[in-house]
Design an enzyme around this catalytic site. Structure first.
Site, PDB file in Angstrom:
ATOM      1  N   PHE A 210       0.858  -1.172   0.000  1.00 11.89           N
ATOM      2  CA  PHE A 210       0.000   0.000   0.000  1.00 11.89           C
ATOM      3  C   PHE A 210       0.902   1.233   0.000  1.00 11.89           C
ATOM      4  O   PHE A 210       1.903   1.277   0.723  1.00 11.89           O
ATOM      5  CB  PHE A 210      -0.885  -0.018   1.257  1.00 11.89           C
ATOM      6  CG  PHE A 210      -1.921   1.058   1.286  1.00 11.89           C
ATOM      7  CD1 PHE A 210      -3.070   0.950   0.522  1.00 11.89           C
ATOM      8  CD2 PHE A 210      -1.751   2.191   2.070  1.00 11.89           C
ATOM      9  CE1 PHE A 210      -4.034   1.947   0.539  1.00 11.89           C
ATOM     10  CE2 PHE A 210      -2.715   3.197   2.092  1.00 11.89           C
ATOM     11  CZ  PHE A 210      -3.855   3.079   1.322  1.00 11.89           C
TER      12      PHE A 210
ATOM     13  N   ASP B 246       2.551  -5.751   8.201  1.00  9.42           N
ATOM     14  CA  ASP B 246       1.343  -4.937   8.141  1.00  9.42           C
ATOM     15  C   ASP B 246       0.154  -5.889   8.014  1.00  9.42           C
ATOM     16  O   ASP B 246       0.049  -6.641   7.038  1.00  9.42           O
ATOM     17  CB  ASP B 246       1.421  -3.998   6.931  1.00  9.42           C
ATOM     18  CG  ASP B 246       0.233  -3.058   6.831  1.00  9.42           C
ATOM     19  OD1 ASP B 246      -0.880  -3.449   7.245  1.00  9.42           O
ATOM     20  OD2 ASP B 246       0.395  -1.942   6.303  1.00  9.42           O
TER      21      ASP B 246
ATOM     22  N   TYR C 198     -10.340  -0.361  11.403  1.00  9.27           N
ATOM     23  CA  TYR C 198     -11.602   0.068  10.795  1.00  9.27           C
ATOM     24  C   TYR C 198     -12.057  -0.829   9.651  1.00  9.27           C
ATOM     25  O   TYR C 198     -13.106  -0.585   9.055  1.00  9.27           O
ATOM     26  CB  TYR C 198     -11.519   1.525  10.311  1.00  9.27           C
ATOM     27  CG  TYR C 198     -10.294   1.859   9.486  1.00  9.27           C
ATOM     28  CD1 TYR C 198     -10.205   1.509   8.149  1.00  9.27           C
ATOM     29  CD2 TYR C 198      -9.229   2.540  10.063  1.00  9.27           C
ATOM     30  CE1 TYR C 198      -9.086   1.828   7.400  1.00  9.27           C
ATOM     31  CE2 TYR C 198      -8.105   2.872   9.331  1.00  9.27           C
ATOM     32  CZ  TYR C 198      -8.042   2.510   7.997  1.00  9.27           C
ATOM     33  OH  TYR C 198      -6.925   2.816   7.259  1.00  9.27           O
ATOM     34  N   LYS C 199     -11.284  -1.872   9.338  1.00  8.53           N
ATOM     35  CA  LYS C 199     -11.694  -2.798   8.281  1.00  8.53           C
ATOM     36  C   LYS C 199     -12.450  -3.974   8.905  1.00  8.53           C
ATOM     37  O   LYS C 199     -13.590  -3.825   9.341  1.00  8.53           O
ATOM     38  CB  LYS C 199     -10.477  -3.243   7.483  1.00  8.53           C
ATOM     39  CG  LYS C 199      -9.718  -2.103   6.801  1.00  8.53           C
ATOM     40  CD  LYS C 199      -8.545  -2.617   6.003  1.00  8.53           C
ATOM     41  CE  LYS C 199      -7.648  -1.486   5.510  1.00  8.53           C
ATOM     42  NZ  LYS C 199      -8.306  -0.601   4.536  1.00  8.53           N
TER      43      LYS C 199
ATOM     44  N   ARG D 189     -12.926  -4.497  -6.599  1.00  7.00           N
ATOM     45  CA  ARG D 189     -12.480  -5.189  -5.387  1.00  7.00           C
ATOM     46  C   ARG D 189     -13.674  -5.447  -4.471  1.00  7.00           C
ATOM     47  O   ARG D 189     -14.437  -4.534  -4.166  1.00  7.00           O
ATOM     48  CB  ARG D 189     -11.428  -4.333  -4.671  1.00  7.00           C
ATOM     49  CG  ARG D 189     -10.552  -5.101  -3.707  1.00  7.00           C
ATOM     50  CD  ARG D 189      -9.497  -4.195  -3.100  1.00  7.00           C
ATOM     51  NE  ARG D 189     -10.098  -3.150  -2.259  1.00  7.00           N
ATOM     52  CZ  ARG D 189      -9.497  -2.626  -1.202  1.00  7.00           C
ATOM     53  NH1 ARG D 189      -8.298  -3.019  -0.847  1.00  7.00           N
ATOM     54  NH2 ARG D 189     -10.095  -1.676  -0.502  1.00  7.00           N
TER      55      ARG D 189
END
Length: 430
Positions: free
Chosen positions: A154, A223, A248-249, A397
């Site tokens: 990312f 990560d 938050y995912k 996605r």
């Protein structure tokens, strides 16, 4: 007793997009719909959906922002009116605000395979990547001047790694995860890798790559943003040194909820944070000019905890009570297998190509489909009540959060995708 998923999760060999949608018969649609209903009926995790504030939308973007647990607004109201509004500063002690970063870290720990006392919650993922990576270079043996970073990472991880390399005098070496074992050497100080590729959903070999990093005498930093809460991680079991992740995912902590930092117990005494804030001081209220680090994971703290978002996260974690991460993983694989099968049945041939590995051992909890005109396609999907997201220029996605996504959702999402790509209106079969 932990809830389990009892449906079947076969090793799928389906390739997406091999049947013209216009040729999909009503009987085939009925068969897939019936199978979805049967899988939902057998799913012991299905009841978890009732714990979330959801509507009729098929929400397949929990890998970007998890859904709201329905009880969180009530908890936040209590924090606002009672703890902040009435107790005010007394809440740092009486309401447990001061110890929240470590307390909530201990609640996250079982979801990533860590014992208590090794995770502290606070700051953003980006800030924690910086802390972990710089600290990793300080833990590494003397004379090592290279940092390996996941070349497919990312973007922020790459930006932070480049800055950390400049600040510490290291050379940055972007490396594809599969090539890391060959790139390691006596100059390698630290390696920063993603457990799951954010774009394709590919799951990397955390155990094998960590072993390779250690064999080279370097420090492994992982990560976990796209794996924590979706699949077993095994930080302690696999000897990971340092790890970071967002909440938050798949952990459903809310937009901008604080991230977390894992420091393996064996490294805590030597963990040298590049951001030594007052709340990580051994005597934070002593207000002395010299910095003396606290013991344990507390060393990962920096400034005053962001209490409102942190306590929202703490309440959100209640949805995990009684749920095993192994059950979540089994359902995740079953959901993504079924989605790929439905896409192959409903989507016109040649319109999409799956970038997500078929093999379960290489798959996270999302499916990425390469598609021409992906932005327009995703807009049309959202208009029809199927929410995924876009990775420009051409990737659709879809994230599968097993606590609230069901098999009927999966079948509907693939069917609507087929309709959009075939230029049909809903239920308008040729």
């Amino acid at each position: 007793m932990s809830e389990t998923f009892t449906g079947h999760a076969p090793e799928s060999g389906v390739r997406a997009g091999h049947a013209p949608a216009s040729d999909v018969s009503a009987s085939a649609t009925e068969e897939l719909g019936a199978r979805a209903a049967g899988l939902d009926a057998a799913d012991r995790l299905a009841g978890r959906r009732e714990l979330f504030a959801l509507d009729d939308t098929v929400y397949l973007d929990g890998n970007s922002l998890g859904a709201l647990p329905a009880h969180v607004p009530g908890r936040l109201q209590e924090v606002l009116t009672r703890e902040w509004g009435e107790l005010r500063i007394r809440s740092w002690d009486e309401s447990g605000w001061w110890t929240a970063p470590e307390r909530i870290g201990d609640r996250i720990a079982p979801l990533v395979g860590a014992a208590a006392g090794q995770i502290v919650v606070g700051d953003s993922t980006s800030v924690n990547v910086f802390k972990a990576l710089v600290a990793a270079t300080r833990l590494a043996p003397e004379g090592r001047d290279e940092i390996l970073v996941d070349a497919t990472t990312f973007p922020t991880d790459g930006y932070i790694a480049a800055s950390a390399a400049r600040m510490t005098g290291h050379r940055l070496v972007p490396t594809a995860p599969a090539e890391v074992p060959d790139a390691l050497g006596p100059r390698t100080a630290a390696v920063l890798l993603n457990h799951v590729d954010y774009r394709t959903g590919r799951l990397h070999d955390l155990a094998g790559l960590t072993d390779a990093v250690h064999a080279a005498g370097a420090v492994a930093v992982w990560d976990l943003c796209h794996s924590a809460g979706a699949l077993p991680v095994g930080l302690d079991a696999h000897g990971v040194d340092l790890a970071v992740g967002c909440t938050y995912k798949y952990l459903n902590g809310g937009p901008g909820s604080p991230a977390y930092l894992y420091v393996a117990e064996r490294h805590q005494a030597d963990f040298d944070s590049p951001l030594p804030g007052w709340t990580s001081h051994a005597d934070p209220f002593g207000m002395t000019p010299g910095y003396v680090p606290a013991d344990g994971a507390v060393r990962g703290r920096v400034g005053t905890p962001d209490i409102l978002s942190m306590l929202a996260l703490e309440a959100s974690l209640d949805v995990w009570d009684g749920v095993s991460i192994e059950a979540v993983r089994a359902k995740s694989l079953a959901l993504t297998d079924f989605f790929l099968e439905c896409v192959a049945a409903y989507v016109p041939e040649g319109r999409v190509t799956s970038l997500t590995p078929v093999a379960h051992a290489e798959r996270g909890s999302q499916v990425a489909l390469r598609c021409e005109d992906a932005e327009a396609v995703m807009d049309a999907l959202i208009e029809r009540g199927v929410v995924g997201d876009l990775r420009r220029p051409d990737v659709l996605r879809f994230g599968f959060t097993p606590l609230y996504v069901g098999f009927a959702d999966v079948e509907r999402a693939a069917r609507v995708l087929g309709e959009v790509l075939d230029g049909r209106q809903p239920d308008d079969r040729a």
